[in-house]
Design a protein around this motif. Sequence first.
Motif, PDB file in Angstrom:
ATOM      1  N   VAL A  81       0.822  -1.221   0.000  1.00 38.43           N
ATOM      2  CA  VAL A  81       0.000   0.000   0.000  1.00 38.43           C
ATOM      3  C   VAL A  81       0.855   1.270   0.000  1.00 38.43           C
ATOM      4  N   LEU A  82       1.897   1.259   0.818  1.00 38.84           N
ATOM      5  CA  LEU A  82       2.734   2.458   0.964  1.00 38.84           C
ATOM      6  C   LEU A  82       3.425   2.805  -0.352  1.00 38.84           C
ATOM      7  N   ILE A  83       4.040   1.799  -0.955  1.00 36.53           N
ATOM      8  CA  ILE A  83       4.775   2.016  -2.202  1.00 36.53           C
ATOM      9  C   ILE A  83       3.798   2.449  -3.298  1.00 36.53           C
ATOM     10  N   MET A  88       0.927   4.023  -3.008  1.00 33.79           N
ATOM     11  CA  MET A  88       0.475   5.404  -2.830  1.00 33.79           C
ATOM     12  C   MET A  88       1.585   6.394  -3.206  1.00 33.79           C
ATOM     13  N   ASP A  89       2.829   6.093  -2.809  1.00 30.74           N
ATOM     14  CA  ASP A  89       3.947   6.999  -3.147  1.00 30.74           C
ATOM     15  C   ASP A  89       4.166   7.035  -4.658  1.00 30.74           C
ATOM     16  N   LEU A  90       4.018   5.865  -5.295  1.00 30.95           N
ATOM     17  CA  LEU A  90       4.178   5.807  -6.752  1.00 30.95           C
ATOM     18  C   LEU A  90       3.089   6.646  -7.434  1.00 30.95           C
ATOM     19  N   LEU A  91       1.842   6.474  -6.988  1.00 29.60           N
ATOM     20  CA  LEU A  91       0.738   7.220  -7.615  1.00 29.60           C
ATOM     21  C   LEU A  91       0.956   8.727  -7.473  1.00 29.60           C
ATOM     22  N   ASN A  92       1.435   9.141  -6.299  1.00 25.58           N
ATOM     23  CA  ASN A  92       1.710  10.575  -6.100  1.00 25.58           C
ATOM     24  C   ASN A  92       2.821  11.057  -7.023  1.00 25.58           C
ATOM     25  N   TYR A  93       3.847  10.226  -7.157  1.00 22.04           N
ATOM     26  CA  TYR A  93       4.968  10.577  -8.043  1.00 22.04           C
ATOM     27  C   TYR A  93       4.472  10.720  -9.492  1.00 22.04           C
ATOM     28  N   LEU A  94       3.649   9.759  -9.917  1.00 21.15           N
ATOM     29  CA  LEU A  94       3.157   9.785 -11.298  1.00 21.15           C
ATOM     30  C   LEU A  94       2.258  11.004 -11.531  1.00 21.15           C
ATOM     31  N   LYS A  95       1.464  11.336 -10.510  1.00 19.50           N
ATOM     32  CA  LYS A  95       0.600  12.520 -10.613  1.00 19.50           C
ATOM     33  C   LYS A  95       1.466  13.764 -10.824  1.00 19.50           C
ATOM     34  N   ASP A  97      -8.493   1.241  -4.512  1.00 19.55           N
ATOM     35  CA  ASP A  97      -8.159   1.927  -3.252  1.00 19.55           C
ATOM     36  C   ASP A  97      -7.194   3.049  -3.560  1.00 19.55           C
ATOM     37  N   GLY A  98      -7.425   4.175  -2.922  1.00 21.56           N
ATOM     38  CA  GLY A  98      -6.483   5.287  -3.035  1.00 21.56           C
ATOM     39  C   GLY A  98      -6.516   5.983  -4.372  1.00 21.56           C
ATOM     40  N   MET A 132     -18.700   1.620   2.240  1.00 18.53           N
ATOM     41  CA  MET A 132     -17.867   2.811   2.337  1.00 18.53           C
ATOM     42  C   MET A 132     -16.429   2.611   1.869  1.00 18.53           C
ATOM     43  N   ASN A 133     -16.163   1.556   1.112  1.00 17.70           N
ATOM     44  CA  ASN A 133     -14.785   1.309   0.685  1.00 17.70           C
ATOM     45  C   ASN A 133     -14.259   2.461  -0.150  1.00 17.70           C
ATOM     46  N   SER A 134     -14.809   2.574  -1.336  1.00 16.29           N
ATOM     47  CA  SER A 134     -14.369   3.604  -2.257  1.00 16.29           C
ATOM     48  C   SER A 134     -15.520   3.812  -3.238  1.00 16.29           C
ATOM     49  N   PRO A 135     -15.962   5.058  -3.401  1.00  9.34           N
ATOM     50  CA  PRO A 135     -17.073   5.304  -4.331  1.00  9.34           C
ATOM     51  C   PRO A 135     -16.759   4.769  -5.730  1.00  9.34           C
ATOM     52  N   LEU A 136     -15.478   4.895  -6.115  1.00  7.93           N
ATOM     53  CA  LEU A 136     -15.063   4.452  -7.443  1.00  7.93           C
ATOM     54  C   LEU A 136     -15.219   2.934  -7.581  1.00  7.93           C
ATOM     55  N   LEU A 137     -14.806   2.222  -6.536  1.00  8.20           N
ATOM     56  CA  LEU A 137     -14.932   0.761  -6.545  1.00  8.20           C
ATOM     57  C   LEU A 137     -16.400   0.363  -6.710  1.00  8.20           C
TER      58      LEU A 137
END
Length: 331
Positions: free
Chosen positions: A171-173, A175-182, A200-201, A270-275
């Motif tokens: 999960v940590l990696i 999320m950090d990857l997604l932020n980097y790509l953004k 998720d995320g 309540m998981n994720s609206p997108l899911l």
Amino acid sequence: MSSVNNNEPNCNNLAIDVHGLNFSFGGPPILTNLHLQLKKGSRCLLVGANGAGKSTLLTILAGKRMVRDKVYVFGKDAFKDASSGITYLGTEWANNPVIRGDVLVATLLSNMNGDKYPERRDELIEIMDINPKWRMHQVSDGQRRRVQFVLGLLEPWDLLLMDEVTVDLDVLIRMDLLNYLKKETETRGATIMHATHIFDGLGDWPTHITHIKRGTIVSFYDFNHFPEHDKMIHQQLQVRSYYNNKENKIDDETDQQLSSHLISYFRKNMNSPLLKIVEQWLREDLQELRLLQAKERKKAEQEQDKILLGEETPRTKWDDLSENVNVHEST
Ligand SMILES: Nc1ncnc2c1ncn2[C@@H]1O[C@H](COP(=O)(O)OP(=O)(O)OP(=O)(O)O)[C@@H](O)[C@H]1O
């Protein structure tokens, strides 16, 4: 349902521009009359059931398959005239025996011109938390995937095509990857098409989402105009505010019942609206597919009955061949 394009008449603004794409592996159609336009700088999620055609589409965009139809990436034919700056990351890389062999990560980095982009290399090594001293035959699947990301993203890319490659990241990696790509899309105007089954995320990550069903794009939304997503978020907020409103709690016993009812509601919804939205889309797709399959089965049974009753002669492979020849001649 939203239109399939960004309504942008300016083609220079487009990273991806696909018109009426048809594709098969020699058997039944896999992609049918597929249209897709994506503006530069977008982060687009590509969602669809297993077998819907996501990987096939991504490999065509990456110029890995020849097609006759119009598939343009940055205004150039994706196969014949591929633009530089297109990076495709798929899951098959990790199965390559060379990658699974006794090779040092530092060797892979220097072979991939790591020294040419020292700042990018160091940032990626930190984000993906890899150790250049790792030996590839001694790492876990997730660690191997992290190395793939560092190698794949080293050279500045303009279009990144990701095919379910985030599945084995923790999960940590992830999320950090997604932020980097953004950040990469926001600072350099780079574009991403991300096929995934994990939501998720991802709530505020994409700028667009597109739904592929049996080889055709059936919806395309800009996240700023995505009513289904807004509605799902509002529903969840309403439940929360109802529960938070003291006036709705009649007495302790009712309050307790309400509380346990809401907890189970929260757990489920309540998981994720997108899911929830994608789950709904895929359930509808599956229902439609089952109806289609039932119709095809019935048709096949009826044809079989006609043959048994001698009303029709059985179809042979020569019938199929002559039909194919006719189709080719008429196109
Ligand atoms: N090499 C191939 N030869 C023949 N058919 C193929 C080949 N590769 C894929 N297909 C078929 O093409 C269809 C689309 O496959 P594709 O891999 O693009 O789906 P996908 O949406 O990426 O699925 P998943 O979510 O399972 O990865 C499937 O019906 C699959 O069986």
